[in-house]
Design an enzyme around this catalytic site. Structure first.
Site: not given
Length: 100
Positions: A81-82
């Protein structure tokens, strides 16, 4: 930050090495994030909110939806994810469904 059961955090180079070994890489960011920040090569995007349902799909339906063979419960999978928070949640979801 990338997450795996055996090694909670992977470096970029470790991920590149794993991808050579046909590890399925699932990016759990939202679609707008992919549009804005770009797709990670050879990853499939399954937003976190869809992941539980996706991992319980019929394999044919999974292939149609994500254009990728559905992983078996023993296949190696990496979530990203980020920042690492959603990938850790994704790992928890997968493990709760019996993925090792």
């Amino acid at each position: 930050s990338l997450c795996a059961a055996a090694a909670p955090d992977l470096s970029y180079q470790e991920l590149k090495d794993l991808k050579k070994a046909n590890v399925l890489h699932i990016d759990v960011r939202e679609r707008w994030e992919i549009d804005r920040f770009g797709k990670i090569p050879e990853s499939i995007n399954i937003p976190l909110g869809e992941l539980m349902e996706a991992l319980q799909m019929d394999p044919t339906e999974f292939k149609e939806q994500y254009n990728q063979k559905m992983p078996s419960k023993s296949d190696p999978v990496v979530f990203s994810c980020l920042a690492g928070t959603r990938s850790k949640q994704a790992l928890g979801f997968a493990m709760s469904l019996g993925f090792s």
